[in-house]
Enzyme design. Structure first.
Site, PDB file in Angstrom:
ATOM      1  N   PHE A  41      -1.326  -5.823   0.323  1.00 14.70           N
ATOM      2  CA  PHE A  41      -2.367  -6.513   0.983  1.00 14.70           C
ATOM      3  C   PHE A  41      -2.875  -7.579   0.363  1.00 14.70           C
ATOM      4  CE2 PHE A  41      -2.922  -2.126   2.692  1.00 14.70           C
ATOM      5  CZ  PHE A  41      -2.860  -2.425   4.192  1.00 14.70           C
ATOM      6  N   ASP A 155      -5.589   8.599  -1.155  1.00 17.84           N
ATOM      7  CA  ASP A 155      -4.674   8.145  -1.831  1.00 17.84           C
ATOM      8  C   ASP A 155      -4.755   8.155  -3.297  1.00 17.84           C
ATOM      9  OD1 ASP A 155      -2.111   6.842  -1.696  1.00 17.84           O
ATOM     10  OD2 ASP A 155      -2.874   4.747  -1.882  1.00 17.84           O
TER      11      ASP A 155
END
Length: 371
Positions: A41, A155
């Site tokens: 990202f 995560d």
């Protein structure tokens, strides 16, 4: 500045909206010499503000459609949570196509840079490792039960745990975090996270609950104890999958054999208790996994009797499928290296949630729905 007005409900007075020019100056125009890491990202850069404070600037890729969702999700969530074991969001910037997040800078980077380095993991003696385990647990407990919002991180892994100058852990990267209804025990959602840290009910069926983070924590705990990644094809075959290896040692009464030989001052009693709790966290049946408040109690008190763990998830009964893990990236500052992977064989268990390519251990799923 155009295109963004922070909502009071999301951005408290302690948070700042940075101008793009200020961040350009702080990072020397995002000079490669200041780059801390590169992820799917975008990149993360070290910066120094005009008043001399060190910062980390996460510069999201303007080309990533998911990057915008990740960005807004992270701003809204992290601005609302404040805890000593969570990375602190200092502010954000949106100008034109630019989207940036500004965090405290941690010179020690992330847990994986210590834990999986032959030399640096020697710096993590038993006391430091135990404190890191407890700190991560407290951070997750805050997200699940103590913050204003009920949040599932989705995560939790070693490269999303930052370390401050005293090696205190700070849970970071809330791009995949999800708000969770107070009146629900679980929901069904698209899968997002990292294979190797996902329990079966989530990886295969998209069933999300706080027990997903509990499972991930269990894997990280076992990594901290052993000083190794959850999958490592460079090891002998019967040791390649950490959870499976830990279970076999525990069943054989040899659990301490998994303790990292580079960790000095190991307390056998505490290490055995940590391994036991780690195996309780990675049990295949989510209902058997403890909640984080119980995890902390079990880790902290030698007077608490621990239940026997049942078989962990993804421990094969016959031939197991070895998956080649991707190498760890530079540091957690750029470790949102999410790849689209929706079908996987994980240590003998096959996920079939949707068509896709077979994943490997460190690949993250990015099919993220709107929150």
């Amino acid at each position: 500045m155009h295109g963004f007005s922070p909502e009071p409900a999301f951005m408290g007075e302690q948070n700042l909206v940075f101008s793009l020019q200020a961040l350009v100056e702080a990072t020397d125009n995002f000079n490669d010499n200041n780059k801390l890491g590169q992820g799917g990202f975008g990149a993360v850069y070290k910066g120094i503000t005009s008043d001399g404070n060190e910062i980390a600037v996460k510069k999201l890729s303007a080309k990533s459609k998911q990057g915008k969702k990740e960005f807004m999700n992270e701003v809204k969530l992290v601005a609302n949570v404040q805890h000593r074991n969570l990375a602190r969001l200092l502010g954000c910037c949106v100008e034109g196509n630019e989207r940036l997040l500004v965090y405290d800078y941690f010179p020690n980077k992330s847990l994986d840079t210590f834990l999986f380095d032959v030399e640096k993991r020697k710096e993590l003696d038993w006391e430091k490792r135990y404190n890191i385990i407890i700190g991560i647990a407290r951070g997750i407990l805050y997200l699940h039960q103590e913050s204003q919002l009920r949040i599932i991180h989705r995560d939790i892994k070693a490269n999303n745990i930052l370390l401050d100058h005293k090696l205190n852990p700070k849970i970071a990267d809330f791009g995949l975090a999800k708000l969770f209804p107070e009146d629900k025990t679980h929901i069904h959602t698209r899968v997002a996270g990292t294979y190797g840290y996902m329990p079966p009910e989530y990886a295969m069926r998209g069933q999300l609950s706080v027990k997903v983070d509990v499972y991930s924590f269990g894997v990280v705990l076992l990594e901290i104890i052993s000083g190794r990644k959850n999958n490592d094809n460079h090891l002998p075959y019967d040791m390649q999958h950490l959870v499976e290896w830990a279970w076999k040692l525990f069943q054989g009464g040899n659990a301490l054999n998994m303790a990292d030989s580079e960790a000095s001052g190991v307390s056998e009693e505490e290490a055995l208790r940590c391994i036991h709790v780690g195996l309780l966290c990675v049990q295949a049946n989510a209902t058997f996994r403890p909640v984080m408040s119980d995890v902390i109690t079990m880790l902290s008190s030698s007077s608490v009797t621990l239940p026997n763990p049942s078989k962990p998830a993804f421990v094969s009964t016959g031939e197991s499928h070895s998956l080649k893990p991707e190498p760890m990236s530079m540091s957690s500052w750029g470790n949102d290296e999410d790849k689209i992977v929706t079908t996987s064989q994980i240590s003998g268990a096959t996920t079939t949630s949707s068509p896709g390519i077979r994943s490997v251990n460190e690949a993250s799923i990015t099919e993220v729905e709107a929150r």
